[in-house]
Design a protein around this motif. Structure first.
Motif, mmCIF file in Angstrom:
data_model
loop_
_atom_site.group_PDB
_atom_site.id
_atom_site.type_symbol
_atom_site.label_atom_id
_atom_site.label_comp_id
_atom_site.label_asym_id
_atom_site.label_seq_id
_atom_site.Cartn_x
_atom_site.Cartn_y
_atom_site.Cartn_z
ATOM 1 N N GLN A 76 44.554 37.173 24.470
ATOM 2 C CA GLN A 76 43.472 37.974 25.019
ATOM 3 C C GLN A 76 42.822 37.211 26.162
ATOM 4 N N LEU A 77 42.623 37.891 27.292
ATOM 5 C CA LEU A 77 42.045 37.269 28.475
ATOM 6 C C LEU A 77 40.745 37.973 28.843
ATOM 7 N N GLU A 78 39.912 37.255 29.577
ATOM 8 C CA GLU A 78 38.648 37.834 30.017
ATOM 9 C C GLU A 78 38.397 37.526 31.482
ATOM 10 N N THR A 79 37.754 38.459 32.165
ATOM 11 C CA THR A 79 37.245 38.248 33.518
ATOM 12 C C THR A 79 35.745 38.539 33.477
ATOM 13 N N ASP A 80 35.116 38.538 34.617
ATOM 14 C CA ASP A 80 33.677 38.803 34.641
ATOM 15 C C ASP A 80 33.338 40.165 34.056
ATOM 16 N N LYS A 140 34.121 45.445 29.620
ATOM 17 C CA LYS A 140 33.476 44.675 28.558
ATOM 18 C C LYS A 140 32.284 45.408 27.949
ATOM 19 N N GLU A 141 31.422 45.910 28.804
ATOM 20 C CA GLU A 141 30.161 46.473 28.328
ATOM 21 C C GLU A 141 30.362 47.703 27.445
#
Length: 237
Positions: A76-80, A140-141
């Protein structure tokens, strides 16, 4: 003759089970002959001992590599703004919408998915294919899935290719570049392939623009299933 296995308690890598070889008609230890009583240390068996030890080590290395590879591809990856995660059958509603958008139908093709049940089967087929990796990126939100990043090892291509798709209502926000660039950075960092390609329709200007922005350059056009496609690539080694 039924093959029998004799196992010595595992204390270290040196203490590994012996196995019976019908071709040699005596016990052959994979690692250390001293752990197998009655071992006949002839030149032939010595050669087989060396070969079997090498094969055993190679199998263990391959198993570890496969485990690490799948861990990498399913991480799992995340950005801003985004969360990038492996696709799941619970994404059926999202996939049903995505594969029936005008852009998907024009440039990728009709997958004949008309309901969520079809979408679940389509997703499961992807998950079962060990050469295909699909990741959903979501905001994300809101945790709303909005697009895909794919990484495919195709039988008819020398190198794997990266791909992407986005729901049209989320275009012009930089989401696809944000997800694809993060995913590509991970692939480059782990050197999964000396070359990563991108395959697109020559008339798909949005896709071509994004591939170029990601650092891929045009290589050639080719014909596949009576359809012209463009190949882009980036060398990472």
């Amino acid at each position: 003759m039924k093959h029998k296995y004799h196992t010595t308690p595992l204390v270290s890598f040196a203490q590994v089970e012996c196995f019976y070889q019908p071709a040699l008609f005596h016990w052959v230890p994979l690692i250390n002959p001293s752990f197998c009583p009655g071992w006949v240390f002839s030149p032939t068996s010595h050669l087989f001992y060396i070969l079997s030890r090498s094969l055993f080590v190679m199998i263990k290395i391959a198993a570890v590599y496969l485990f690490l590879w799948h861990t990498l591809m399913y991480q799992q990856l995340e950005t801003d703004r985004l969360l990038i995660r492996p696709i799941a059958t619970t994404d059926s509603k999202f996939i049903l919408e995505l594969v029936n958008t005008p852009g998907w139908l024009q440039f990728i093709g009709d997958r004949n998915i008309s309901n969520t049940n079809d979408a679940e089967k389509y997703i499961q087929k992807i998950i079962d294919n060990q050469n295909f990796f699909y990741s959903v990126f979501e905001i994300k939100e809101t945790q709303q899935p909005i697009g895909l990043v794919t990484f495919l090892y195709r039988d008819n291509q020398e190198f794997p290719d990266i791909g992407f798709a986005l729901l049209p209502q989320f275009e012009k926000n930089g989401y696809t570049f944000e997800a694809a660039s993060k995913y590509l950075d991970e692939l480059i960092q782990h050197k999964v392939s000396p070359t990563i390609t991108g395959i697109t329709d020559p008339e798909n200007e949005k896709s071509i623009k994004l591939l170029k922005r990601l650092g891929l350059t045009f290589q050639r056009n080719f014909i596949q299933l009576n359809k012209e496609l463009s190949l882009y690539a980036i060398n990472i080694q």
